[in-house]
Structures are given as C-alpha cells and as structure tokens.
Design a protein around this motif. Sequence first.
Motif, PDB file in Angstrom:
ATOM      1  N   HIS A 108      38.309  39.942  46.213  1.00  0.00           N
ATOM      2  CA  HIS A 108      39.644  40.242  46.743  1.00  0.00           C
ATOM      3  C   HIS A 108      40.454  40.896  45.634  1.00  0.00           C
ATOM      4  CE1 HIS A 108      42.909  39.882  49.634  1.00  0.00           C
ATOM      5  NE2 HIS A 108      43.695  39.659  48.585  1.00  0.00           N
ATOM      6  N   SER A 109      40.790  42.157  45.840  1.00  0.00           N
ATOM      7  CA  SER A 109      41.470  42.939  44.805  1.00  0.00           C
ATOM      8  C   SER A 109      42.900  43.298  45.155  1.00  0.00           C
ATOM      9  CB  SER A 109      40.682  44.229  44.536  1.00  0.00           C
ATOM     10  OG  SER A 109      39.357  43.937  44.118  1.00  0.00           O
TER      11      SER A 109
ATOM     12  N   CYS B   4      45.793  45.109  51.879  1.00  0.00           N
ATOM     13  CA  CYS B   4      46.744  46.071  52.438  1.00  0.00           C
ATOM     14  C   CYS B   4      46.125  47.458  52.566  1.00  0.00           C
ATOM     15  CB  CYS B   4      48.005  46.141  51.585  1.00  0.00           C
ATOM     16  SG  CYS B   4      47.761  46.905  49.954  1.00  0.00           S
ATOM     17  N   GLY B   5      45.123  47.749  51.732  1.00  0.00           N
ATOM     18  CA  GLY B   5      44.446  49.040  51.774  1.00  0.00           C
ATOM     19  C   GLY B   5      45.162  50.156  51.046  1.00  0.00           C
ATOM     20  N   SER B   6      46.305  49.850  50.402  1.00  0.00           N
ATOM     21  CA  SER B   6      47.067  50.932  49.782  1.00  0.00           C
ATOM     22  C   SER B   6      47.562  50.640  48.365  1.00  0.00           C
ATOM     23  CB  SER B   6      48.275  51.290  50.656  1.00  0.00           C
ATOM     24  OG  SER B   6      49.141  50.182  50.791  1.00  0.00           O
ATOM     25  N   CYS B   7      47.435  49.401  47.884  1.00  0.00           N
ATOM     26  CA  CYS B   7      47.915  49.097  46.538  1.00  0.00           C
ATOM     27  C   CYS B   7      46.891  49.557  45.494  1.00  0.00           C
ATOM     28  CB  CYS B   7      48.190  47.597  46.389  1.00  0.00           C
ATOM     29  SG  CYS B   7      46.694  46.575  46.418  1.00  0.00           S
ATOM     30  N   ARG B   8      47.241  49.443  44.234  1.00  0.00           N
ATOM     31  CA  ARG B   8      46.326  49.883  43.170  1.00  0.00           C
ATOM     32  C   ARG B   8      45.015  49.095  43.189  1.00  0.00           C
ATOM     33  NH1 ARG B   8      48.158  50.015  37.434  1.00  0.00           N
ATOM     34  NH2 ARG B   8      48.942  47.919  37.848  1.00  0.00           N
ATOM     35  N   GLY B   9      45.113  47.794  43.485  1.00  0.00           N
ATOM     36  CA  GLY B   9      43.910  46.979  43.532  1.00  0.00           C
ATOM     37  C   GLY B   9      42.975  47.392  44.649  1.00  0.00           C
ATOM     38  N   CYS B  10      43.521  47.610  45.842  1.00  0.00           N
ATOM     39  CA  CYS B  10      42.701  48.052  46.979  1.00  0.00           C
ATOM     40  C   CYS B  10      42.098  49.424  46.718  1.00  0.00           C
ATOM     41  CB  CYS B  10      43.539  48.075  48.259  1.00  0.00           C
ATOM     42  SG  CYS B  10      43.906  46.441  48.947  1.00  0.00           S
ATOM     43  N   ASN B  11      42.882  50.324  46.150  1.00  0.00           N
ATOM     44  CA  ASN B  11      42.372  51.664  45.865  1.00  0.00           C
ATOM     45  C   ASN B  11      41.193  51.613  44.897  1.00  0.00           C
ATOM     46  OD1 ASN B  11      44.273  52.884  47.535  1.00  0.00           O
ATOM     47  ND2 ASN B  11      45.726  53.257  45.878  1.00  0.00           N
ATOM     48  N   LYS B  12      41.303  50.767  43.880  1.00  0.00           N
ATOM     49  CA  LYS B  12      40.204  50.615  42.923  1.00  0.00           C
ATOM     50  C   LYS B  12      38.968  50.047  43.618  1.00  0.00           C
ATOM     51  CE  LYS B  12      38.713  47.939  38.916  1.00  0.00           C
ATOM     52  NZ  LYS B  12      39.086  47.042  37.799  1.00  0.00           N
TER      53      LYS B  12
ATOM     54  N   CYS C   4      54.676  30.485  38.783  1.00  0.00           N
ATOM     55  CA  CYS C   4      55.420  31.318  37.828  1.00  0.00           C
ATOM     56  C   CYS C   4      56.012  32.544  38.524  1.00  0.00           C
ATOM     57  CB  CYS C   4      54.497  31.756  36.688  1.00  0.00           C
ATOM     58  SG  CYS C   4      53.764  30.413  35.747  1.00  0.00           S
ATOM     59  N   ARG C   5      56.182  32.462  39.848  1.00  0.00           N
ATOM     60  CA  ARG C   5      56.627  33.622  40.621  1.00  0.00           C
ATOM     61  C   ARG C   5      57.955  34.178  40.121  1.00  0.00           C
ATOM     62  NH1 ARG C   5      56.593  31.363  45.258  1.00  0.00           N
ATOM     63  NH2 ARG C   5      54.411  31.782  45.701  1.00  0.00           N
ATOM     64  N   SER C   6      58.834  33.302  39.679  1.00  0.00           N
ATOM     65  CA  SER C   6      60.154  33.757  39.241  1.00  0.00           C
ATOM     66  C   SER C   6      60.090  34.605  37.973  1.00  0.00           C
ATOM     67  CB  SER C   6      61.072  32.557  38.998  1.00  0.00           C
ATOM     68  OG  SER C   6      60.584  31.745  37.938  1.00  0.00           O
ATOM     69  N   LEU C   7      58.946  34.624  37.310  1.00  0.00           N
ATOM     70  CA  LEU C   7      58.800  35.396  36.074  1.00  0.00           C
ATOM     71  C   LEU C   7      58.244  36.797  36.308  1.00  0.00           C
ATOM     72  CD1 LEU C   7      57.235  32.586  33.837  1.00  0.00           C
ATOM     73  CD2 LEU C   7      59.662  33.190  34.107  1.00  0.00           C
ATOM     74  N   GLY C   8      57.751  37.063  37.529  1.00  0.00           N
ATOM     75  CA  GLY C   8      57.139  38.355  37.814  1.00  0.00           C
ATOM     76  C   GLY C   8      58.018  39.227  38.673  1.00  0.00           C
ATOM     77  N   SER C   9      57.557  40.445  38.916  1.00  0.00           N
ATOM     78  CA  SER C   9      58.277  41.364  39.788  1.00  0.00           C
ATOM     79  C   SER C   9      57.292  42.336  40.407  1.00  0.00           C
ATOM     80  CB  SER C   9      59.349  42.142  39.016  1.00  0.00           C
ATOM     81  OG  SER C   9      58.749  43.061  38.113  1.00  0.00           O
ATOM     82  N   GLY C  10      57.694  42.936  41.514  1.00  0.00           N
ATOM     83  CA  GLY C  10      56.858  43.952  42.137  1.00  0.00           C
ATOM     84  C   GLY C  10      55.845  43.387  43.099  1.00  0.00           C
ATOM     85  N   ASP C  11      54.754  44.133  43.304  1.00  0.00           N
ATOM     86  CA  ASP C  11      53.772  43.832  44.340  1.00  0.00           C
ATOM     87  C   ASP C  11      53.231  42.413  44.266  1.00  0.00           C
ATOM     88  OD1 ASP C  11      54.076  46.424  45.174  1.00  0.00           O
ATOM     89  OD2 ASP C  11      52.235  47.163  44.253  1.00  0.00           O
ATOM     90  N   MET C  12      52.828  41.985  43.100  1.00  0.00           N
ATOM     91  CA  MET C  12      52.149  40.703  42.981  1.00  0.00           C
ATOM     92  C   MET C  12      53.083  39.525  43.213  1.00  0.00           C
ATOM     93  SD  MET C  12      49.623  41.503  39.776  1.00  0.00           S
ATOM     94  CE  MET C  12      48.559  40.089  40.011  1.00  0.00           C
ATOM     95  N   ALA C  13      54.372  39.714  42.935  1.00  0.00           N
ATOM     96  CA  ALA C  13      55.351  38.644  43.127  1.00  0.00           C
ATOM     97  C   ALA C  13      56.089  38.754  44.449  1.00  0.00           C
ATOM     98  CB  ALA C  13      56.365  38.658  41.971  1.00  0.00           C
TER      99      ALA C  13
END
Length: 201
Positions: free
Chosen positions: A168-169, A177-185, A60-69
């Motif tokens: 894995h967050s 990556c050590g810098s996204c919202r998931g890694c920071n959390k 479903c990649r074509s439906l998302g945007s930003g970091d996760m896609a």
Amino acid sequence: MKTGLLLSGGMDSIAIAWWKRPDIALTLDYGQHAAEAEIKAASVTCQSLEIEHHIIRIDCRSLGSGDMAGTDADPNAPSSDWWPYRNQMIISLAAMKAIALGVTHLWIGTVKSDGTHLDGTQGFVSRISDLMAFQEGAMVVEAPAIELSTSELVRISDVTPGGLAWAHSCHKANIPCGSCRGCNKYFQVLDDIGYDLDRTR
C-alpha cells in the motif's frame, strides 16, 4: 545479531522483507491517513514470511501537514506531504521498541530515489546510526537498498506478484487514490517490472 525491519507496508519495505527476512518487523501508525491499510499490508507480509510483527501506535497527526496528515500543505512545505523530521521520528520510535526486543540492527526501506531528500541519503543514515550507537544499546541503523531503485529491489527480492499485491503506497487514504506521489510510483514500478497484479487475485 538480531535484525529488525521498519516495515511500512509499501513496495520498498515489503520487498526488503522478502529479500532480507528480518527477525522482527515494526510498523508505525503515527497518525497518517493510510495507517490501517499499511498495517494490513505489513501484517499479511509478516504472516506469509513467518516474521514476528509489532505495531506501534502514536498519534503525531498534529505535527504533519498535507496529504499524509489530511490537511492543507504547510506554506513552507517542499512537497504536498510534509512531516518535518518524519524519518528520524519514525526511526526513533521504532528503535525504542526494537531495543527492548533485543534488536541490534534496524533496517529501513530507503531506496535510491529517496536521495532527493536529505533524510533519504547515506549521510542521513550514517548520522542517525551514529546517534543510536552513541546512546543506549549501540543499535546500528542500515538501509540495505539505498543503492537500488525500487524496480531493481523488487527484481532481486524474489517477492511474488501476490506478495507485492498487498503493498500500500497511497499517501492519502486506505483505499488507493490513484493520483498521489505514492500511487504514481507504485504503478510506475509495476509497469517497469512487468507485473500484472490482476492475475494474482
């Protein structure tokens, strides 16, 4: 009652797996960049806890945007990793598989901090559960940790440091990556609970 857990491989869902020990777990690769690392984390967790594990792959990649896609953020996006209606999409896809496996109660990994988004609130969980119950199979959707912070959840779950080390967050890649919202959390929670994962390796 047969229980299923939507197991993303992140801290929240891994802690719920250790805490609640569902009958089965379901992990989705819907085109997110970190899918393979999430699947690995979920698979190791299920092997450790002897939980039946199912992997669902739908691009479903074509439906998302930003970091996760892995694309530029949509100009209308409220955050850098926006997948409109993502939670209801993931829950629906998981439920489609779970219902065929006889699951009556599907657990999701929503925690207290997710309430900053509407699809992380009890109102959303109640509505999507009502919708599932209205349709085939009368499945119940529940968020057992919705009143807990991630740190509180980890503490009560009895997840071992070694079990949590697999979480894995990262939102951006299979290698954190050590810098996204998931890694920071992730790092904030480790600091809160006093885990030193280096000692578990």
